[in-house]
Write an enzyme that holds these catalytic residues in place. Structure first.
Site, PDB file in Angstrom:
ATOM      1  N   ARG A  36       7.598   3.741   2.771  1.00 19.04           N
ATOM      2  CA  ARG A  36       6.917   5.037   2.900  1.00 19.04           C
ATOM      3  C   ARG A  36       7.622   5.948   3.906  1.00 19.04           C
ATOM      4  NH1 ARG A  36       0.396   3.658   2.435  1.00 19.04           N
ATOM      5  NH2 ARG A  36       0.375   3.624   0.153  1.00 19.04           N
ATOM      6  N   LYS A 191     -10.586  -6.070 -13.741  1.00 17.19           N
ATOM      7  CA  LYS A 191     -11.908  -5.639 -14.196  1.00 17.19           C
ATOM      8  C   LYS A 191     -11.909  -4.275 -14.873  1.00 17.19           C
ATOM      9  CE  LYS A 191     -14.492  -8.313 -10.774  1.00 17.19           C
ATOM     10  NZ  LYS A 191     -15.538  -8.264  -9.729  1.00 17.19           N
ATOM     11  N   GLY A 348      -0.911  -0.203  -6.455  1.00 18.80           N
ATOM     12  CA  GLY A 348      -0.383  -1.282  -5.624  1.00 18.80           C
ATOM     13  C   GLY A 348       0.112  -2.495  -6.390  1.00 18.80           C
ATOM     14  N   GLY A 371      -4.966   5.062  -4.733  1.00 22.49           N
ATOM     15  CA  GLY A 371      -6.154   5.777  -5.189  1.00 22.49           C
ATOM     16  C   GLY A 371      -5.860   7.144  -5.764  1.00 22.49           C
TER      17      GLY A 371
END
Length: 390
Positions: A36, A191, A348, A371
């Site tokens: 990063r 999920k 991720g 996100g």
């Protein structure tokens, strides 16, 4: 969408408040992964080349509005200085006079040490604005948060996207905003419940939706397949059927595994079998897609111009259940290298899986945002991006 970039700004002699994401892993006070940090270097150098002084705003961890010493950004300074090849000054309590009197790039202490940051308090936004002349956001990964340093201050100063943010938005626009069809999306993970909005948006935007991981088991079960001991959200079968119906109405083909790799227990290198998706043996669980499924995915990718990838096709953390993800990712990388496919991936687990497959470097673009990348794929407006619109 149209947005301002550094090219639209006069930076000469200006203090440029630059929001970055340097929320990097640290062990024993040392940065263990500089990815990063490395990715914000072009923006910082560009600001300096144009006569501006970069003053970096960033968060680290989740201090929840309190001063937590182990979450100080001071520990990131050595790695940041090394990446830039010059000293970076660290300022704990900034004021305009201090910033003006300090040479070179400056890093300000963790913005989340103040409870006003995450509350997007106008007072904090005004204080930040008083420190600089221009605002530059280079932290796409934090753009889904309406915080004082990502959204509030951008309303008070001339605002633009940094080079990393610019590259991210350009890549995402090519992948889902105005993509070259046909478009395929790979969506994997454990999920369905965590990706309902994503699936609902994608079926209206892509021509092929390839579902893998534990999510695929829920869709198989929704079609009447007995997945035995496999991870499956049985309370979401009706939801899965609704997504399938929505896809059919939109002309989107959903691809589920045709064959699967099963085992009696979830551990590395157990005894496995490859069976048809509807023939899982008693006492076994699905842990990866099989070779026939991978061959089908490759055929679909052959006919596509654009690919978006989020999530693995199996339990890639353990061998041999990384086989399908590795094979499909490497094939997508080959098509990209050959100029036949635009491939954009993010999330991720996705980045980890593509790195493990040795395919990441060949993809058109890999987003390090978690996100924010997911919310963008869900079709949601990101506050930190919307405020940069020109």
């Amino acid at each position: 969408m149209a947005f301002n970039t550094l090219d639209d700004m006069d930076l000469d002699g200006k203090i440029v408040l630059t929001r970055v994401d340097i929320n990097v892993p640290v062990e024993d006070g040392r940065v263990t992964d500089t990815t990063r940090i490395d990715r914000i270097v072009p923006t910082i150098r560009d600001i300096q080349a144009r006569g501006g002084k970069p003053v970096l705003l960033a968060h680290f961890g989740r201090p929840k509005g309190k001063h937590v010493p182990e979450m100080s950004l001071r520990q990131v300074v050595p790695a940041l200085s090394k990446a830039l090849g010059s000293d970076v000054a660290f300022v704990e309590r900034p004021d305009r006079a201090t910033l003006e009197a300090t040479d070179g790039p400056i890093l300000i202490e963790n913005t989340r040490f103040s409870p006003m940051e995450e509350a997007n308090d106008p007072k904090m936004a005004q204080f930040l604005a008083s420190l600089g002349d221009v605002y530059c956001n280079d932290a796409f990964s934090a753009a889904h948060r309406a915080h004082a340093s990502t959204e509030g201050v951008a309303r008070l100063l001339p605002a633009c996207a940094g080079r990393l943010m610019q590259a991210e938005l350009t890549a995402l626009e090519k992948a889902l905003g105005t993509p070259q069809p046909p478009v395929a999306a790979v969506v994997g993970g454990a999920k369905v419940s965590s990706k309902l909005d994503l699936l609902g948006n994608l079926v209206t935007k892509v021509q092929h939706l390839i579902i893998g991981g534990g999510m695929a088991n829920t869709f198989l079960a929704a079609q009447g397949v007995d997945v035995k001991n496999s991870l499956c959200e049985h309370d979401l079968l009706d939801t899965a059927r609704e997504i399938i119906a929505k896809a059919e109405a939109a002309g989107c083909a959903i691809l589920l595994p045709r064959d699967v790799v099963v085992a009696a227990e979830f551990k590395a290198n157990p005894a496995t079998q490859t069976v048809k998706a509807d023939a899982v043996p008693e006492g076994h669980m699905i842990l990866d897609a099989g070779p026939d499924s991978v061959a089908h995915i490759k055929t679909v990718l052959d006919g596509c111009a654009t690919l978006i990838w989020n999530g693995p096709l199996g339990a890639f953390e353990m061998t041999p259940f990384d086989a399908a993800t590795n094979a499909a990712a490497r094939y997508a990388a080959e098509l990209t290298t050959a100029g036949k496919l635009i491939s954009v991936a993010g999330g991720g687990d996705t980045v980890a899986a593509l790195n493990q497959a040795g395919a990441a470097e060949s993809f058109t673009y890999i987003s390090t945002a978690g996100g924010a990348f997911l919310e963008w794929m869900e079709g949601k407006e990101l506050p930190g991006v919307a405020v940069l619109s020109s």
